[in-house]
Write an enzyme that holds these catalytic residues in place. Structure first.
Site, short mmCIF file in Angstrom:
data_model
loop_
_atom_site.label_atom_id
_atom_site.label_comp_id
_atom_site.label_asym_id
_atom_site.label_seq_id
_atom_site.Cartn_x
_atom_site.Cartn_y
_atom_site.Cartn_z
CB THR A 171 -19.13 -3.84 6.04
OG1 THR A 171 -18.53 -2.70 5.40
CG2 THR A 171 -20.45 -4.16 5.35
NE ARG A 200 -9.01 -4.57 3.40
CZ ARG A 200 -8.65 -3.32 3.16
NH1 ARG A 200 -7.52 -2.85 3.66
NH2 ARG A 200 -9.41 -2.54 2.44
CE LYS A 219 1.35 4.65 -2.35
NZ LYS A 219 1.39 5.87 -3.13
CE1 TYR A 249 -1.12 2.16 -2.77
CE2 TYR A 249 -1.96 1.37 -0.65
CZ TYR A 249 -1.48 2.39 -1.44
OH TYR A 249 -1.34 3.66 -0.93
CG HIS A 250 -0.58 -1.17 2.01
ND1 HIS A 250 -1.78 -1.85 1.94
CD2 HIS A 250 -0.88 0.04 2.55
CE1 HIS A 250 -2.75 -1.08 2.42
NE2 HIS A 250 -2.24 0.08 2.79
CB CYS A 293 -5.09 13.16 -2.43
SG CYS A 293 -5.51 11.89 -1.22
CG LEU A 302 -7.87 11.52 -17.66
CD1 LEU A 302 -8.86 11.99 -18.74
CD2 LEU A 302 -7.93 12.46 -16.46
CB SER A 361 -2.31 -5.01 0.10
OG SER A 361 -1.89 -3.68 -0.19
CB THR A 416 0.54 4.19 2.47
OG1 THR A 416 -0.46 3.70 3.38
CG2 THR A 416 1.37 3.01 2.01
CG ASP A 456 0.83 5.54 -18.15
OD1 ASP A 456 1.52 5.57 -17.11
OD2 ASP A 456 0.10 4.58 -18.46
P1 NAD Z 1 -6.79 8.41 -6.76
O1 NAD Z 1 -6.81 7.08 -7.44
O2 NAD Z 1 -8.07 9.10 -6.53
O3 NAD Z 1 -5.83 9.39 -7.57
C1 NAD Z 1 -4.65 8.97 -8.21
C2 NAD Z 1 -4.58 9.67 -9.56
O4 NAD Z 1 -3.39 9.25 -10.24
C3 NAD Z 1 -5.76 9.33 -10.46
O5 NAD Z 1 -6.34 10.50 -10.98
C4 NAD Z 1 -5.15 8.46 -11.56
O6 NAD Z 1 -5.80 8.62 -12.81
C5 NAD Z 1 -3.71 8.95 -11.59
N1 NAD Z 1 -2.74 7.93 -12.04
C6 NAD Z 1 -2.57 6.67 -11.59
N2 NAD Z 1 -1.59 6.05 -12.26
C7 NAD Z 1 -1.10 6.95 -13.15
C8 NAD Z 1 -0.07 6.91 -14.13
N3 NAD Z 1 0.66 5.79 -14.34
N4 NAD Z 1 0.17 8.01 -14.86
C9 NAD Z 1 -0.57 9.14 -14.69
N5 NAD Z 1 -1.56 9.24 -13.78
C10 NAD Z 1 -1.82 8.15 -13.02
O7 NAD Z 1 -5.99 8.20 -5.39
P2 NAD Z 1 -5.93 9.16 -4.11
O8 NAD Z 1 -6.87 8.64 -3.11
O9 NAD Z 1 -6.01 10.56 -4.55
O10 NAD Z 1 -4.47 8.86 -3.59
C11 NAD Z 1 -3.39 9.64 -4.07
C12 NAD Z 1 -2.09 9.11 -3.49
O11 NAD Z 1 -2.12 9.19 -2.08
C13 NAD Z 1 -1.81 7.67 -3.85
O12 NAD Z 1 -0.45 7.51 -4.14
C14 NAD Z 1 -2.17 6.91 -2.59
O13 NAD Z 1 -1.42 5.75 -2.47
C15 NAD Z 1 -1.84 7.92 -1.51
N6 NAD Z 1 -2.67 7.75 -0.31
C16 NAD Z 1 -4.04 7.83 -0.39
C17 NAD Z 1 -4.82 7.66 0.75
C18 NAD Z 1 -6.32 7.69 0.71
O14 NAD Z 1 -6.94 7.38 1.74
N7 NAD Z 1 -6.95 8.07 -0.39
C19 NAD Z 1 -4.18 7.42 1.98
C20 NAD Z 1 -2.78 7.34 2.03
C21 NAD Z 1 -2.03 7.51 0.87
N1 USQ Z 2 -12.31 -1.87 6.77
C1 USQ Z 2 -13.44 -2.34 7.40
N2 USQ Z 2 -14.62 -2.25 6.75
C2 USQ Z 2 -14.74 -1.69 5.52
C3 USQ Z 2 -13.59 -1.19 4.88
C4 USQ Z 2 -12.38 -1.31 5.54
O1 USQ Z 2 -13.37 -2.85 8.53
O2 USQ Z 2 -15.85 -1.65 4.99
C5 USQ Z 2 -11.01 -1.98 7.45
C6 USQ Z 2 -9.96 -2.74 6.65
O3 USQ Z 2 -10.07 -4.14 6.82
C7 USQ Z 2 -8.69 -2.14 7.22
C8 USQ Z 2 -9.07 -0.72 7.56
O4 USQ Z 2 -10.50 -0.69 7.61
O5 USQ Z 2 -8.33 -2.79 8.41
C9 USQ Z 2 -8.62 0.30 6.55
O6 USQ Z 2 -9.09 -0.09 5.26
P1 USQ Z 2 -9.38 1.03 4.14
O7 USQ Z 2 -10.00 0.35 2.98
O8 USQ Z 2 -10.08 2.18 4.76
O9 USQ Z 2 -7.91 1.55 3.83
P2 USQ Z 2 -6.64 0.81 3.21
O10 USQ Z 2 -6.95 -0.39 2.44
O11 USQ Z 2 -5.63 0.69 4.31
O12 USQ Z 2 -6.14 1.89 2.16
C10 USQ Z 2 -6.40 3.28 2.27
C11 USQ Z 2 -6.11 3.89 0.91
C12 USQ Z 2 -4.64 3.68 0.58
C13 USQ Z 2 -3.78 4.21 1.71
C14 USQ Z 2 -4.17 3.63 3.05
C15 USQ Z 2 -3.49 4.30 4.21
O13 USQ Z 2 -6.93 3.30 -0.09
O14 USQ Z 2 -4.33 4.35 -0.62
O15 USQ Z 2 -2.43 3.91 1.46
O16 USQ Z 2 -5.58 3.84 3.26
S1 USQ Z 2 -3.03 3.17 5.48
O17 USQ Z 2 -4.23 2.44 5.89
O18 USQ Z 2 -2.46 3.94 6.54
O19 USQ Z 2 -2.08 2.25 4.89
#
Ligand code: NAD
Ligand code: USQ
Length: 382
Positions: free
Chosen positions: A253, A326, A185, A181-182, A12, A33, A179, A144, A74
């Site tokens: 899947t 999950r 947040k 992770y969640h 993002c 990175l 999770s 999230t 970092d």
């Molecule tokens: P990403 O892993 O591609 O990018 C995160 C970046 O942060 C990476 O480049 C990583 O190197 C950097 N980073 C992580 N920890 C760090 C630290 N301690 N210091 C400095 N840099 C650090 O993830 P993304 O998909 O771009 O997601 C970005 C944000 O958006 C995340 O906070 C994620 O939770 C949130 N988000 C993502 C999604 C999604 O579907 N990708 C959905 C909802 C929320």
């Molecule tokens: N899922 C499948 N098949 C797959 C992969 C995922 O059925 O092959 C299902 C999962 O079980 C889950 C849903 O799809 O029910 C979403 O899973 P996902 O892996 O697409 O997303 P999630 O783990 O929820 O995490 C992603 C991002 C995270 C962000 C989150 C937004 O990695 O950073 O916070 O989406 S949210 O889902 O609204 O919490």
């Protein structure tokens, strides 16, 4: 505006950096990175090739003449964070820099602890650096939709008015993260809310849904600007993963029954939402919350749509209901509000067959790069 993008090398963060630079903002990236290192740790990769960060930034400069600042370090290192804040003096801080994979956080104790320390300590350091160096700046933090989980009531945008035993209050909406992770947040949101109340910091907590699509207008300009396309079982997310599976002739899947419903957003809307949040800063002491997604889909509905579009490209695919790795509800009520960003001017890119087709074609073009062993989601919650 001077905008610092924490996590600006990520999925993002990179398109956001370019989008904001293109619109004339002065932008600088902070990243350690780590995301690239997690690929190395897992033996995974981006489906499409991505350039090293220095080449990305140099390419943008060659094409536009604009400089993007780059600070490699970092967020867990407070001296580094404070030094960057002191030299750049950001007016807005976009914070993406966290470990964002739910499966990664569930690998084992070590990965759960790492995820929570990385995310919670990083955000705490940002809050302290704001207090110490730029107390009037606006934090735009990626949360999230998964903080709320799947309660059996409508999900509000951040807060809910509760009438309890004859007394009323407006309180943060209850959280049910699925999770570690969640959950990280949720902890961040609590700390941001506290920092608003005690120090008067401004923040916007963006409860983003699952992001799909890969490229933006800016990343599409040159192959060296391409964004990453995650397809693996740890970092790949639902729709993009299904497209890569279809391109490979691998079954889609769906975990369990497939009724899991989530909010989804196109990456092109993610970047616009960040701009809207920046242009409409929270008040001093306020933690504003927007639910950042544009449509709700169940994973079964997404798999069906990918299967249909794939067939028009001659890709015959099947849908497998694999045992769910999950612990989550597979059939549930889901109705989450998401009007505030639209009120600010967001014009959503809703999911079209063309977008699915673009993802399928990109995956087909680079199918030789797919590491087939990485496709399955192997991390078990229990
Ligand atoms: P990403 O892993 O591609 O990018 C995160 C970046 O942060 C990476 O480049 C990583 O190197 C950097 N980073 C992580 N920890 C760090 C630290 N301690 N210091 C400095 N840099 C650090 O993830 P993304 O998909 O771009 O997601 C970005 C944000 O958006 C995340 O906070 C994620 O939770 C949130 N988000 C993502 C999604 C999604 O579907 N990708 C959905 C909802 C929320
Ligand atoms: N899922 C499948 N098949 C797959 C992969 C995922 O059925 O092959 C299902 C999962 O079980 C889950 C849903 O799809 O029910 C979403 O899973 P996902 O892996 O697409 O997303 P999630 O783990 O929820 O995490 C992603 C991002 C995270 C962000 C989150 C937004 O990695 O950073 O916070 O989406 S949210 O889902 O609204 O919490």
């Amino acid at each position: 505006m001077r905008i610092l993008i924490l996590g600006g090398d990520g999925f993002c963060g990179w398109p956001t950096t370019l989008y904001l630079a293109e619109r004339g903002h002065e932008v600088a990236i902070v990243d350690n990175l780590a995301r690239r290192a997690w690929d190395v740790e897992l033996g995974a990769n981006s489906l499409v090739p991505i350039a090293p960060i220095h080449e990305r930034v140099a390419t943008w400069h060659d094409l536009t003449g604009q400089s993007i600042g780059l600070h490699l370090g970092d967020l867990q290192d407070y001296a580094f964070v404070a030094q960057v804040f002191s030299t750049f003096k950001p007016e807005a801080i976009v914070h993406y820099a966290e470990q964002r994979s739910a499966p990664y956080s569930m690998i084992d104790r070590q990965h759960a602890v790492f995820t929570q320390v990385n995310n919670v300590v990083g955000t705490l350091n940002v809050l302290y650096a704001m207090k110490d160096v730029v107390p009037d700046a606006h934090l735009i933090k990626l949360g999230t939709m998964g903080e709320y989980g799947t309660p059996n009531i409508d999900i509000e945008e951040g807060y809910i008015e509760i009438d309890h035993n004859g007394r009323k209050d407006t309180l943060p909406f209850p959280k049910l993260p699925g999770s570690f992770y969640h959950a990280s947040k949720v902890h961040d949101s609590t700390n941001m809310h506290l920092a608003g109340r005690i120090w008067g910091l401004r923040s916007t907590d963006l409860h983003q849904g699952v992001v799909y699509n890969v490229q933006s207008d800016e990343t599409n300009r040159d192959q060296r600007l391409w964004n990453r396309y995650d397809y693996d079982g740890v970092f790949g997310t639902a729709l993009n993963r299904f497209c890569s599976q279809a391109a490979l002739g691998h079954p889609l899947t769906v975990h369990g029954a497939g009724g899991q419903t989530r909010g989804f957003i196109d990456i092109r809307d993610t970047v616009r939402c960040i701009e809207l949040a920046a242009l409409n800063p929270a008040e001093r002491g306020e933690m504003r919350v927007y639910n950042q997604f544009t449509e709700q889909w169940s994973v079964q509905q997404l798999a069906d749509r990918v299967q249909t579009v794939a067939s028009t490209l001659g890709m015959e695919t099947t849908i497998d209901h694999v045992a769910n790795p999950r612990v989550e509800k597979e059939e549930h009520y889901y109705n989450a509000k998401h009007t505030r960003l639209v009120e600010l001017g967001l014009q959503p890119h809703l999911l079209t067959d063309d977008t699915i087709r673009d993802l399928l074609v990109a995956a087909r073009d680079y199918r030789d790069r797919i590491i087939t062993d990485q496709i399955a989601a192997k991390v078990q919650w229990k």
